[in-house]
Scaffold this motif. Sequence first.
Motif, PDB file in Angstrom:
ATOM      1  N   LYS A   1       1.202  -1.660   0.069  1.00 40.03           N
ATOM      2  CA  LYS A   1      -0.343  -0.471  -0.140  1.00 40.03           C
ATOM      3  C   LYS A   1       0.872   1.183  -0.314  1.00 40.03           C
ATOM      4  CE  LYS A   1      -3.946  -2.648   1.938  1.00 40.03           C
ATOM      5  NZ  LYS A   1      -5.040  -2.624   2.708  1.00 40.03           N
ATOM      6  N   GLY A   2       1.733   1.587  -1.576  1.00 32.32           N
ATOM      7  CA  GLY A   2       2.553   2.190  -1.490  1.00 32.32           C
ATOM      8  C   GLY A   2       1.457   3.369  -2.231  1.00 32.32           C
ATOM      9  N   LEU A   3       2.065   4.632  -2.826  1.00 34.03           N
ATOM     10  CA  LEU A   3       1.751   5.567  -3.380  1.00 34.03           C
ATOM     11  C   LEU A   3       0.737   5.009  -4.809  1.00 34.03           C
ATOM     12  CD1 LEU A   3       3.994   9.068  -4.006  1.00 34.03           C
ATOM     13  CD2 LEU A   3       1.384   8.807  -3.155  1.00 34.03           C
ATOM     14  N   GLY A   4       1.673   3.947  -5.346  1.00 32.26           N
ATOM     15  CA  GLY A   4       1.252   3.505  -6.822  1.00 32.26           C
ATOM     16  C   GLY A   4       0.038   2.842  -6.431  1.00 32.26           C
ATOM     17  N   TYR A   5      -0.023   1.867  -5.362  1.00 26.61           N
ATOM     18  CA  TYR A   5      -1.159   0.935  -5.215  1.00 26.61           C
ATOM     19  C   TYR A   5      -2.688   1.685  -4.861  1.00 26.61           C
ATOM     20  CZ  TYR A   5      -3.979  -1.941  -2.355  1.00 26.61           C
ATOM     21  OH  TYR A   5      -4.981  -2.417  -2.115  1.00 26.61           O
ATOM     22  N   GLN A   6      -2.205   2.871  -4.258  1.00 25.82           N
ATOM     23  CA  GLN A   6      -3.303   4.183  -3.837  1.00 25.82           C
ATOM     24  C   GLN A   6      -3.521   4.811  -5.353  1.00 25.82           C
ATOM     25  OE1 GLN A   6      -3.789   4.285  -0.281  1.00 25.82           O
ATOM     26  NE2 GLN A   6      -6.012   4.945  -1.498  1.00 25.82           N
ATOM     27  N   LEU A   7      -2.665   5.265  -6.209  1.00 31.90           N
ATOM     28  CA  LEU A   7      -3.235   5.446  -7.446  1.00 31.90           C
ATOM     29  C   LEU A   7      -4.095   4.872  -8.564  1.00 31.90           C
ATOM     30  CD1 LEU A   7      -2.418   7.778  -9.418  1.00 31.90           C
ATOM     31  CD2 LEU A   7      -0.557   6.901 -10.268  1.00 31.90           C
ATOM     32  N   ALA A   8      -3.578   3.321  -8.226  1.00 31.21           N
ATOM     33  CA  ALA A   8      -4.281   2.815  -8.752  1.00 31.21           C
ATOM     34  C   ALA A   8      -5.829   2.568  -8.857  1.00 31.21           C
ATOM     35  CB  ALA A   8      -3.729   1.489  -8.857  1.00 31.21           C
ATOM     36  N   GLU A   9      -5.834   2.332  -7.164  1.00 29.32           N
ATOM     37  CA  GLU A   9      -7.452   2.326  -6.512  1.00 29.32           C
ATOM     38  C   GLU A   9      -7.930   4.095  -6.735  1.00 29.32           C
ATOM     39  OE1 GLU A   9      -9.036   0.653  -3.461  1.00 29.32           O
ATOM     40  OE2 GLU A   9      -7.429  -0.910  -4.760  1.00 29.32           O
ATOM     41  N   TYR A  10      -7.253   4.795  -6.796  1.00 29.69           N
ATOM     42  CA  TYR A  10      -8.585   5.813  -7.455  1.00 29.69           C
ATOM     43  C   TYR A  10      -8.780   6.505  -8.644  1.00 29.69           C
ATOM     44  CZ  TYR A  10      -7.479   8.186  -2.772  1.00 29.69           C
ATOM     45  OH  TYR A  10      -7.422   8.359  -1.353  1.00 29.69           O
ATOM     46  N   LEU A  11      -7.979   5.013  -9.510  1.00 32.45           N
ATOM     47  CA  LEU A  11      -8.169   5.295 -10.909  1.00 32.45           C
ATOM     48  C   LEU A  11      -9.263   4.439 -11.469  1.00 32.45           C
ATOM     49  CD1 LEU A  11      -4.119   5.081 -12.954  1.00 32.45           C
ATOM     50  CD2 LEU A  11      -6.358   6.975 -13.133  1.00 32.45           C
ATOM     51  N   VAL A  12      -9.207   3.868 -10.103  1.00 27.71           N
ATOM     52  CA  VAL A  12     -10.624   2.808 -10.391  1.00 27.71           C
ATOM     53  C   VAL A  12     -11.880   3.656 -10.036  1.00 27.71           C
ATOM     54  CG1 VAL A  12     -11.866   0.586  -9.444  1.00 27.71           C
ATOM     55  CG2 VAL A  12      -9.350   0.231  -9.957  1.00 27.71           C
ATOM     56  N   ARG A  13     -11.644   4.192  -8.963  1.00 31.51           N
ATOM     57  CA  ARG A  13     -12.497   5.094  -8.767  1.00 31.51           C
ATOM     58  C   ARG A  13     -13.022   6.151  -8.925  1.00 31.51           C
ATOM     59  NH1 ARG A  13     -11.107   5.673  -2.409  1.00 31.51           N
ATOM     60  NH2 ARG A  13      -9.749   3.360  -1.498  1.00 31.51           N
ATOM     61  N   ARG A  14     -12.521   6.684 -10.615  1.00 36.12           N
ATOM     62  CA  ARG A  14     -12.587   8.172 -11.247  1.00 36.12           C
ATOM     63  C   ARG A  14     -12.261   9.188 -10.397  1.00 36.12           C
ATOM     64  NH1 ARG A  14     -14.147   6.227 -16.742  1.00 36.12           N
ATOM     65  NH2 ARG A  14     -14.298   8.566 -17.420  1.00 36.12           N
ATOM     66  N   ASP A  15     -11.295   8.797  -9.299  1.00 33.28           N
ATOM     67  CA  ASP A  15     -11.250  10.283  -8.135  1.00 33.28           C
ATOM     68  C   ASP A  15     -10.146  11.199  -8.939  1.00 33.28           C
ATOM     69  OD1 ASP A  15     -10.900  11.824  -6.551  1.00 33.28           O
ATOM     70  OD2 ASP A  15     -11.377  10.559  -5.078  1.00 33.28           O
ATOM     71  N   PHE A  16     -10.399  11.861 -10.213  1.00 35.47           N
ATOM     72  CA  PHE A  16      -9.140  12.535 -10.800  1.00 35.47           C
ATOM     73  C   PHE A  16      -8.507  13.662  -9.891  1.00 35.47           C
ATOM     74  CE2 PHE A  16     -11.460  11.168 -14.939  1.00 35.47           C
ATOM     75  CZ  PHE A  16     -10.838   9.834 -15.044  1.00 35.47           C
ATOM     76  N   LEU A  17      -9.226  14.184  -8.911  1.00 43.21           N
ATOM     77  CA  LEU A  17      -8.397  14.691  -7.970  1.00 43.21           C
ATOM     78  C   LEU A  17      -7.627  14.492  -7.711  1.00 43.21           C
ATOM     79  CD1 LEU A  17     -10.984  17.102  -7.062  1.00 43.21           C
ATOM     80  CD2 LEU A  17      -9.548  17.330  -8.448  1.00 43.21           C
ATOM     81  N   ALA A  18      -7.811  13.130  -6.796  1.00 48.71           N
ATOM     82  CA  ALA A  18      -6.726  11.656  -5.603  1.00 48.71           C
ATOM     83  C   ALA A  18      -5.509  11.644  -6.852  1.00 48.71           C
ATOM     84  CB  ALA A  18      -7.658  10.998  -5.151  1.00 48.71           C
ATOM     85  N   VAL A  19      -5.691  11.595  -8.312  1.00 45.73           N
ATOM     86  CA  VAL A  19      -4.753  11.028  -8.918  1.00 45.73           C
ATOM     87  C   VAL A  19      -3.383  12.154  -9.546  1.00 45.73           C
ATOM     88  CG1 VAL A  19      -4.450  10.516 -11.460  1.00 45.73           C
ATOM     89  CG2 VAL A  19      -6.491   9.617 -10.266  1.00 45.73           C
ATOM     90  N   GLN A  20      -4.538  13.485  -9.326  1.00 52.42           N
ATOM     91  CA  GLN A  20      -3.639  14.724 -10.486  1.00 52.42           C
ATOM     92  C   GLN A  20      -3.076  15.076  -8.313  1.00 52.42           C
ATOM     93  OE1 GLN A  20      -5.898  18.987 -11.355  1.00 52.42           O
ATOM     94  NE2 GLN A  20      -5.672  18.776  -9.356  1.00 52.42           N
ATOM     95  N   GLY A  21      -3.406  15.262  -7.772  1.00 52.33           N
ATOM     96  CA  GLY A  21      -2.132  15.012  -6.055  1.00 52.33           C
ATOM     97  C   GLY A  21      -1.387  14.410  -6.565  1.00 52.33           C
TER      98      GLY A  21
END
Length: 362
Positions: A313-333
Amino acid sequence: MATTEALTPTVPTPSEPSSPRKGGLSPLARYLLVRLALLIPMIWLLVTLVFLLMRVIGDPIQAALGGRLSPAQIAERKAEAGLDRPILTQYLEYLGGLVRGDFGVTLTDNRKVSDILLVNGAATLELAFWSLLVAFAVGIPLGRLAARYRDQLPDVALRLFAILVYAAPVFFVGLLLKLAFTPFGWPSSGRASTTTEITLQQVEPQTNIMIIDAILWGEPSLILDVLQHAMLPAIALGLLTGGVFLRLVRLNLLQTLRMDYVTAARARGVSERRVLSKHAFRTALVPVVTVMGLQVALLLGGAILTETTFEWKGLGYQLAEYLVRRDFLAVQGIVTVIALIVGVMSFLIDVIVAFVDPRVRF
């Protein structure tokens, strides 16, 4: 009648070599200032590109929360996030937030991206550290071995190995490692066992880097558990960079072995082993330090697939999770943070190279 003095050619007196001006900057200081000046526009271009790409994708509120909220609620969330303002206003607020260390707030779980950086970023940093250790342990000695046995069977086998580990998808290598070691009871998911994670949450001060927290706790079994969980992800990601180091060390060693001072050492009767280790090896390592900065981007890119494969559970794991949720503000950050890390690491590598190799200062 011309005098003797007139017939005597005037020989100009050689001037003293100009000394550096008092208060002037040394070549090293000038080089570092230039690199720092170039770092600022590079980071600005990176964060601007991230901002524009996230806006091109579409409405992030609608993408993340559409279907779960009413149109009135979505409009309210847009106003709260400032997405109903002109694009230039959003951009200036975005840059102002970055200067203050504010990378935004996620839409789906309302977390500050700065908190994600502290918790999940520490996990990625830990994985990158272990992966670099594996890359050095694999790439440098094997590259040296390949150069020593140039065009012989060990060299051919090692070059083929370097190509395979670099070309193989990191998630595929990870799956192979899991299939190979899981039957023997080797942990293949998570950063530590559940018991260890619960125990390490009580460490004060907590660094979110498992191995440091385990050392602070002082229990050998916890340290061993953390190391066992880190082994397979570090090998999967470290082999990717290790293949690059192997080929680079081999190439630079072969070039260094053809230089005049190495030939002179051989002419003095210095053994080939000593020529390789004492005269050529250190010089060949300078380009490896330079390439390390480029490998940071490779490690962070590979970390997304590695962390997902091993549930690290690092940045890459969290980034993949937010991509699945389509949370683009989180992806942007998160992508902005990764871009900043790559830019800063590139500058730090330039600083290290400037100290190691004086030639780059001039």
